[in-house]
Design an enzyme around this catalytic site. Structure first.
Site, PDB file in Angstrom:
ATOM      1  N   ASN A 227       0.827  -1.207   0.000  1.00  0.00           N
ATOM      2  CA  ASN A 227       0.000   0.000   0.000  1.00  0.00           C
ATOM      3  C   ASN A 227       0.866   1.265   0.000  1.00  0.00           C
ATOM      4  OD1 ASN A 227       0.933   0.259   2.639  1.00  0.00           O
ATOM      5  ND2 ASN A 227      -0.996  -0.314   3.586  1.00  0.00           N
TER       6      ASN A 227
ATOM      7  N   HIS B  79      -9.825  -0.230   0.183  1.00  0.00           N
ATOM      8  CA  HIS B  79     -10.202  -0.209   1.600  1.00  0.00           C
ATOM      9  C   HIS B  79     -11.410  -1.112   1.845  1.00  0.00           C
ATOM     10  CE1 HIS B  79      -8.275   4.073   2.093  1.00  0.00           C
ATOM     11  NE2 HIS B  79      -7.386   3.121   1.893  1.00  0.00           N
TER      12      HIS B  79
END
Length: 571
Positions: free
Chosen positions: A106, A508
């Site tokens: 990420n 997410h």
């Protein structure tokens, strides 16, 4: 099919952890701290042991990881939103398949969210998950290098820092000034100051190197514990169920099928894979499972529902030479804006934007600023649906973004606000130099680090350094569908069509096995993280979130794992 490995005496572990992502690394560390408790962590992807962390993962600049299949589940995709013409958008949905999971690929954002997020969890039935309950675990996981006081930790495995003046390159000051033109104040600590403002983003990084959950929690000392076994390149095939109890797991490892018995199983495979694992084990909506020929072990209709992600858009801006970041400067994200939409159906702090001085690792990306915009606390929710009992078949993931009208209204307000802030003297005053960004297949191919791509990207970048009229004509034709961003923003119908056609989930995914009260039919986990109705199956990842926090999800996932691990260690 691989041959089944002969097992005269079946292996047994007190705890088997399924998934070596962020939460799995926390669990492995905390539960194996008891030398009398044996722990097995299985991960489908490769390991990242001390001294052998791939350079692409350790790099402060993360975007090169979103190409190829080495560190992500290949071919995984998700439906995004209904377009204006009624068709359904879909795009690749990169999820980590490597030790450390999402924390290894990420953008390294270390954002907790706001106290109201967790107080809402408690109101929704997750007793013991209010802000005062979770704060000790946020403190426990972190080693904040900039901020102190009662809200911050100094001894945790995850270092958290910010890039602060006077060490700012020119873009950092320019982007911060642009965001501050909103009238919101500059603030230092997005994890301790809970009002709207302009922040230097916090990230999990030290000495300009990523510190993933695998790096922070599975250090050499932890790996040396004789009661901890790490099995990378190991794919779960099924949970072996004995009524409402998981007797163990069946995995594919080194070309053979292996069965392992377990005292308990903790599933930490993420919000798309975790509900799939449960459903294949017969835990989920009984009617849907029966239709697939899966025997029902525990009827929990909430499994796979409540899928949430932050609806997101990305934009690029041509940067003048004075704002471009040298390629040797690896960290490129310098400013974040937490703000409120002010629209009907909105609430405080319901929008978030970030500013990065680089849209790619190459010469083209160096010429472009990259901006993310998303809607916090979305009201829309989707689902994860099992389409086959085959463990190698991906589920169908439908993010169902913008289904609630208030989410669309807030994104419209966000686009207009962000566009107005970016077109300014400190960045670039020419509105024609702002355009939509897209992680298209071509962009993903160009993101692969190679000499050929470096040369191609440099050539494409040079085409931007032409007179503004020529550059903007090309951007309008090839990037904005023949319509400039100014024209899109000024027309309600065009703006809605643009948002619906371009919106995506910002990785997410959450909520598909949510925490709640045992008598809530839509809850999947009780407040300890145990699957309601099971004897020994726990979940501790983003799927446990009752609602999305006002934040990137990685630090909240680490908190969830810390809290559930603490409870299991006492059990």
């Amino acid at each position: 099919m691989p041959a089944r490995a002969p097992i005269p005496d079946m292996l047994f572990f007190d705890t088997v952890i399924v998934g070596g992502g962020s939460a799995g690394c926390v669990m492995a560390n905390r539960l194996s701290a008891d030398p009398a408790h044996s722990v097995l962590l299985i991960e489908a992807g490769e390991d990242t042991p001390p001294g052998a962390v791939p350079d692409a993962i350790a790099d402060s600049y993360p975007m090169g990881l979103f190409h190829g299949d080495r560190f992500v589940w290949p071919g995984l995709s998700a439906f995004t939103a209904r377009r204006s013409d009624g068709s359904q958008g879909s795009r690749a949905y990169e999820q980590g398949r490597v030790m450390g999971g999402g924390s290894s690929i990420n953008v390294q954002s270390a954002n907790r969210g706001l106290p109201r997020d967790y107080d809402e969890w408690a109101t929704l039935g997750a007793t013991g998950w209010g802000w005062d309950d979770v704060l000790p675990f946020f403190i426990k996981l972190e080693r904040d290098l900039d901020c102190g006081g009662p809200l911050h930790g100094k001894d945790g495995p995850i270092p958290i820092r910010r890039i602060l003046p006077p060490g700012w390159p020119p873009f950092a000051e320019a982007a911060t000034n642009a965001f501050a033109a909103s009238g919101l104040p500059r603030r230092l600590d997005q994890n301790g100051e809970f009002e709207d403002g302009v922040f230097p983003p916090a990230f999990n990084n030290e000495h300009d190197r990523r510190v993933s959950a695998a790096i922070g929690y599975l250090d050499a000392a932890t790996r040396a514990r004789p009661n901890l076994a790490l099995w990378p390149h190991t794919r779960l095939l099924r949970l072996r169920m004995d009524g409402a109890r998981a007797a163990g797991v069946e995995v594919e490892r080194d070309g053979a099928l292996t069965e392992v018995a377990a005292g308990r199983v903790v599933v930490t495979a993420g919000a798309l894979q975790t509900p799939s694992i449960l459903m294949r084990a017969g835990i989920g909506d009984g009617v849907a499972l029966a239709a697939l020929g899966i025997p029902v072990a525990i009827h929990r209709p909430g499994v796979g529902r409540n899928l949430r992600d932050h609806p997101t858009l990305t934009f690029c801006q041509y940067l003048p030479e004075r704002l471009r970041l040298p390629m040797t400067y690896r960290r490129a994200s310098f400013a974040a804006l937490r703000f409120s939409s002010g629209v009907e159906g909105g609430e405080a702090s319901d929008l978030y934007a970030t500013a990065s001085a680089r849209a790619g690792w190459h010469g083209l990306g160096r010429r472009l600023g990259l901006y993310f915009l998303w809607c916090n606390r979305p009201k829309s929710s989707g689902s994860v649906r099992l389409v086959s009992g085959d463990p190698r078949a991906y589920p169908e993931a439908d993010l169902n973004l913008l289904d609630d009208p208030s989410d669309l209204a807030r994104m419209k307000a966000g686009v207009r606000t962000l566009f107005s802030l970016l077109v300014c003297e400190t960045l670039n005053p020419d509105a024609g130099d702002v355009f939509p960004a897209a992680f298209s297949p071509f962009v993903k191919r160009l993101s692969r680090v190679s000499r050929t791509n470096a040369l191609l990207a440099e050539a494409l970048g040079a085409l931007l350094d032409v007179p503004a009229a020529l550059r903007q004509m090309a951007l309008k034709r090839f990037m904005s569908g023949g319509v400039s961003m100014a024209e899109i923003v000024s027309d309600e119908a065009r703006l809605e069509a643009f948002i619906r056609g371009s919106v995506f989930g910002v990785w997410h995914a959450s909520g598909t096995c949510r925490l709640g009260a045992p008598d809530d039919p839509q809850a999947v986990l009780d407040p300890t993280g145990k699957v309601i109705g099971s004897e020994n199956i726990y979940v501790a990842d983003a799927s446990a979130m009752p609602r999305l926090p006002t934040a990137n999800t990685n630090i909240p996932v680490l908190m969830i794992a810390e809290k559930i691990a603490a409870g299991l260690a006492r059990a």
